[in-house]
Design a protein around this motif. Structure first.
Motif, PDB file in Angstrom:
ATOM      1  N   LYS A  18       3.696  -7.642   4.590  1.00  0.00           N
ATOM      2  CA  LYS A  18       3.345  -6.260   4.241  1.00  0.00           C
ATOM      3  C   LYS A  18       1.963  -5.949   4.802  1.00  0.00           C
ATOM      4  O   LYS A  18       1.005  -6.690   4.575  1.00  0.00           O
ATOM      5  CB  LYS A  18       3.369  -6.096   2.731  1.00  0.00           C
ATOM      6  N   ILE A  19       1.865  -4.871   5.530  1.00  0.00           N
ATOM      7  CA  ILE A  19       0.605  -4.466   6.155  1.00  0.00           C
ATOM      8  C   ILE A  19      -0.465  -4.225   5.094  1.00  0.00           C
ATOM      9  O   ILE A  19      -1.625  -4.594   5.281  1.00  0.00           O
ATOM     10  CB  ILE A  19       0.804  -3.207   7.029  1.00  0.00           C
ATOM     11  N   ARG A  20      -0.094  -3.639   3.989  1.00  0.00           N
ATOM     12  CA  ARG A  20      -1.059  -3.356   2.921  1.00  0.00           C
ATOM     13  C   ARG A  20      -1.688  -4.656   2.412  1.00  0.00           C
ATOM     14  O   ARG A  20      -2.898  -4.721   2.177  1.00  0.00           O
ATOM     15  CB  ARG A  20      -0.362  -2.616   1.794  1.00  0.00           C
ATOM     16  N   THR A  21      -0.862  -5.687   2.241  1.00  0.00           N
ATOM     17  CA  THR A  21      -1.372  -6.975   1.795  1.00  0.00           C
ATOM     18  C   THR A  21      -2.310  -7.567   2.834  1.00  0.00           C
ATOM     19  O   THR A  21      -3.356  -8.131   2.491  1.00  0.00           O
ATOM     20  CB  THR A  21      -0.207  -7.943   1.516  1.00  0.00           C
ATOM     21  N   LEU A  23      -4.146  -5.936   4.942  1.00  0.00           N
ATOM     22  CA  LEU A  23      -5.386  -5.158   4.920  1.00  0.00           C
ATOM     23  C   LEU A  23      -6.280  -5.528   3.745  1.00  0.00           C
ATOM     24  O   LEU A  23      -7.488  -5.293   3.778  1.00  0.00           O
ATOM     25  CB  LEU A  23      -5.084  -3.663   4.902  1.00  0.00           C
ATOM     26  N   ILE A  24      -5.716  -6.115   2.720  1.00  0.00           N
ATOM     27  CA  ILE A  24      -6.508  -6.565   1.579  1.00  0.00           C
ATOM     28  C   ILE A  24      -6.939  -8.022   1.749  1.00  0.00           C
ATOM     29  O   ILE A  24      -8.095  -8.376   1.514  1.00  0.00           O
ATOM     30  CB  ILE A  24      -5.703  -6.394   0.267  1.00  0.00           C
ATOM     31  N   TYR A 109       1.429 -16.223   2.495  1.00  0.00           N
ATOM     32  CA  TYR A 109       0.162 -15.793   3.089  1.00  0.00           C
ATOM     33  C   TYR A 109      -0.914 -16.877   3.064  1.00  0.00           C
ATOM     34  O   TYR A 109      -1.597 -17.058   4.069  1.00  0.00           O
ATOM     35  CB  TYR A 109      -0.367 -14.537   2.389  1.00  0.00           C
TER      36      TYR A 109
END
Length: 129
Positions: A18-21, A23-24, A109
């Motif tokens: 997930k791109i959002r993950t 980015l965090i 991740y």
């Protein structure tokens, strides 16, 4: 073909990223090495490499634990604790099937970034310094 199955079992599907993950996770994990390198007075690249190595080793440790969880090594323990709280819980077979379905949608991740950061740290230490 067998290699792909093992890699998919360890990391999960790369389609699950997930791109959002990202980015965090990336700024959070790189914050300490970057800040430490910026505030040091000498040999900043070596300081960055050393702190990135520490971060990568911590991430690798969490990644190994996550891999064990992805293989289902902790399913019985979770089920026993859940069964202790909820007497009307489903059977272990149903619980295990639900957990396997849920695990298919995850990506490891910590292990992935631990390996990437370890490679970057070694590259910086041995090639650039």
């Amino acid at each position: 073909m067998q290699y792909n199955k093992v890699m998919k079992k360890i990391f999960g599907s790369f389609k699950s990223i997930k791109i959002r993950t990202l980015l965090i996770v990336v700024p959070l994990t790189l914050a300490y090495p970057i800040v430490k390198a910026c505030i040091s007075s000498a040999n900043r690249l070596m300081i960055f490499s050393d702190t990135l190595l520490i971060i990568s080793l911590v991430l690798l440790a969490f990644g190994v634990l996550f891999t064990l969880a992805r293989f289902g090594d902790f399913d019985i323990t979770r089920y026993v604790f859940r069964r202790g709280v909820d007497k009307n819980a489903k059977s272990f077979r149903e619980y295990k099937k639900d957990q396997e379905d849920r695990r298919r949608e995850t990506f490891n991740y910590p292990l992935f970034f631990g390996l990437v950061y370890l490679a970057v740290s070694l590259f910086v230490a041995f090639v650039l310094c």
